[in-house]
Design a protein around this motif. Structure first.
Motif, PDB file in Angstrom:
ATOM      1  N   THR A 165      65.418  37.094   1.351  1.00 42.16           N
ATOM      2  CA  THR A 165      65.677  37.545   2.717  1.00 42.16           C
ATOM      3  C   THR A 165      66.870  36.773   3.266  1.00 42.16           C
ATOM      4  O   THR A 165      66.962  35.564   3.064  1.00 42.16           O
ATOM      5  CB  THR A 165      64.444  37.313   3.612  1.00 42.16           C
ATOM      6  N   GLU A 166      67.767  37.489   3.959  1.00 44.20           N
ATOM      7  CA  GLU A 166      68.930  36.854   4.573  1.00 44.20           C
ATOM      8  C   GLU A 166      69.039  37.318   6.017  1.00 44.20           C
ATOM      9  O   GLU A 166      68.888  38.502   6.307  1.00 44.20           O
ATOM     10  CB  GLU A 166      70.204  37.243   3.826  1.00 44.20           C
ATOM     11  N   LEU A 167      69.297  36.372   6.915  1.00 46.63           N
ATOM     12  CA  LEU A 167      69.595  36.671   8.307  1.00 46.63           C
ATOM     13  C   LEU A 167      71.051  36.301   8.554  1.00 46.63           C
ATOM     14  O   LEU A 167      71.495  35.224   8.141  1.00 46.63           O
ATOM     15  CB  LEU A 167      68.715  35.848   9.254  1.00 46.63           C
ATOM     16  N   LYS A 168      71.802  37.190   9.241  1.00 42.52           N
ATOM     17  CA  LYS A 168      73.214  36.916   9.515  1.00 42.52           C
ATOM     18  C   LYS A 168      73.546  37.363  10.931  1.00 42.52           C
ATOM     19  O   LYS A 168      73.102  38.417  11.380  1.00 42.52           O
ATOM     20  CB  LYS A 168      74.091  37.659   8.507  1.00 42.52           C
ATOM     21  N   VAL A 169      74.341  36.530  11.627  1.00 43.16           N
ATOM     22  CA  VAL A 169      74.861  36.869  12.949  1.00 43.16           C
ATOM     23  C   VAL A 169      76.380  36.852  12.847  1.00 43.16           C
ATOM     24  O   VAL A 169      76.962  35.900  12.328  1.00 43.16           O
ATOM     25  CB  VAL A 169      74.373  35.866  14.019  1.00 43.16           C
ATOM     26  N   THR A 170      77.018  37.929  13.314  1.00 38.74           N
ATOM     27  CA  THR A 170      78.480  38.009  13.306  1.00 38.74           C
ATOM     28  C   THR A 170      78.970  38.388  14.698  1.00 38.74           C
ATOM     29  O   THR A 170      78.201  38.862  15.528  1.00 38.74           O
ATOM     30  CB  THR A 170      78.986  39.068  12.303  1.00 38.74           C
ATOM     31  N   GLY A 171      80.248  38.210  14.937  1.00 36.25           N
ATOM     32  CA  GLY A 171      80.849  38.588  16.204  1.00 36.25           C
ATOM     33  C   GLY A 171      81.187  37.379  17.053  1.00 36.25           C
ATOM     34  O   GLY A 171      80.987  36.241  16.662  1.00 36.25           O
ATOM     35  N   LYS A 172      81.697  37.658  18.238  1.00 33.62           N
ATOM     36  CA  LYS A 172      82.185  36.584  19.107  1.00 33.62           C
ATOM     37  C   LYS A 172      81.231  36.264  20.237  1.00 33.62           C
ATOM     38  O   LYS A 172      81.612  35.646  21.211  1.00 33.62           O
ATOM     39  CB  LYS A 172      83.548  36.972  19.665  1.00 33.62           C
ATOM     40  N   GLY A 173      79.990  36.698  20.148  1.00 33.60           N
ATOM     41  CA  GLY A 173      79.028  36.431  21.213  1.00 33.60           C
ATOM     42  C   GLY A 173      78.449  35.033  21.131  1.00 33.60           C
ATOM     43  O   GLY A 173      77.592  34.759  20.312  1.00 33.60           O
ATOM     44  N   PRO A 174      78.921  34.089  21.965  1.00 36.20           N
ATOM     45  CA  PRO A 174      78.373  32.738  21.925  1.00 36.20           C
ATOM     46  C   PRO A 174      76.903  32.739  22.354  1.00 36.20           C
ATOM     47  O   PRO A 174      76.509  33.514  23.220  1.00 36.20           O
ATOM     48  CB  PRO A 174      79.245  31.963  22.909  1.00 36.20           C
ATOM     49  N   GLY A 175      76.108  31.925  21.726  1.00 35.54           N
ATOM     50  CA  GLY A 175      74.693  31.828  22.057  1.00 35.54           C
ATOM     51  C   GLY A 175      73.830  32.870  21.382  1.00 35.54           C
ATOM     52  O   GLY A 175      72.625  32.923  21.601  1.00 35.54           O
ATOM     53  N   SER A 176      74.408  33.736  20.553  1.00 35.31           N
ATOM     54  CA  SER A 176      73.623  34.760  19.861  1.00 35.31           C
ATOM     55  C   SER A 176      72.855  34.145  18.700  1.00 35.31           C
ATOM     56  O   SER A 176      73.351  33.256  18.017  1.00 35.31           O
ATOM     57  CB  SER A 176      74.538  35.869  19.339  1.00 35.31           C
TER      58      SER A 176
END
Length: 185
Positions: A150-161
């Protein structure tokens, strides 16, 4: 009608208890002592519970993963495959961020089942059910371990996400529903 009866008979779990053994746990999403695995009382599913599976974006891409290798000990003459998997967690994603949950499971030498879900602009619990189009059962004679990744990934420029497969007030789990099959004699 006879084919339906034969199919239903093949989906019945093996007689006696089914024990599950975790042979290895590795990854940045599941440090030592933060993951447990349990077999259901009816032998129809097992649950993986994570207590510290969290990825935080902080304005850039971040990811964490967990790989678990399992062996099921059950009566001879049966094999199993994954019929469906329920994944749960929490996501806090700003308008400029997205979260991705990727999963796979496989027996060595057999096809790998992959799934992926994406989330955007939310701050809420999430739940997805992965139901494969075809079930890949493990071998009948030479039992092989099942590997779940299982992999979790957060991308983008949203700080605090951030994206979790856990919760601050209780653990959240993934449930793997099994499809049992009686082996040909």
């Amino acid at each position: 009608m006879l084919a339906v009866v034969a199919l239903l008979a093949s989906l019945v779990p093996p007689p006696g208890p089914v024990a599950i053994e975790v042979t290895s746990v590795a990854g940045t999403g599941c440090p030592a002592g933060t993951t447990t695995v349990a077999m259901s009382e009816d032998n129809q599913a097992f649950t993986v519970t994570y207590s510290d599976f969290l990825v935080q974006g902080n304005g850039s891409e971040a990811k964490k993963s967990c790989t678990i290798e399992l062996e099921l000990h059950h009566a001879a003459g049966y094999t199993y495959g994954i019929a469906a998997t329920d994944y749960r967690g929490f996501a806090h994603l700003t308008d400029k961020a997205r979260g991705v949950v990727r999963n796979s499971y496989r027996f060595p030498g057999f096809p790998t089942r992959h799934s992926s879900r994406e989330f955007q602009a939310m701050s809420d619990n999430w739940h997805v059910t992965d139901t494969p189009s075809g079930i890949a059962h493990g071998p009948c004679k030479d039992r092989k371990p099942l590997t779940v990744e299982t992999e979790l990934k957060v991308t983008g420029k949203g700080p605090g996400s951030f994206l979790t497969m856990d919760s601050t007030d209780s653990s959240v789990s993934s449930t793997f529903r099994l499809s049992w099959k009686k082996c040909a004699e």
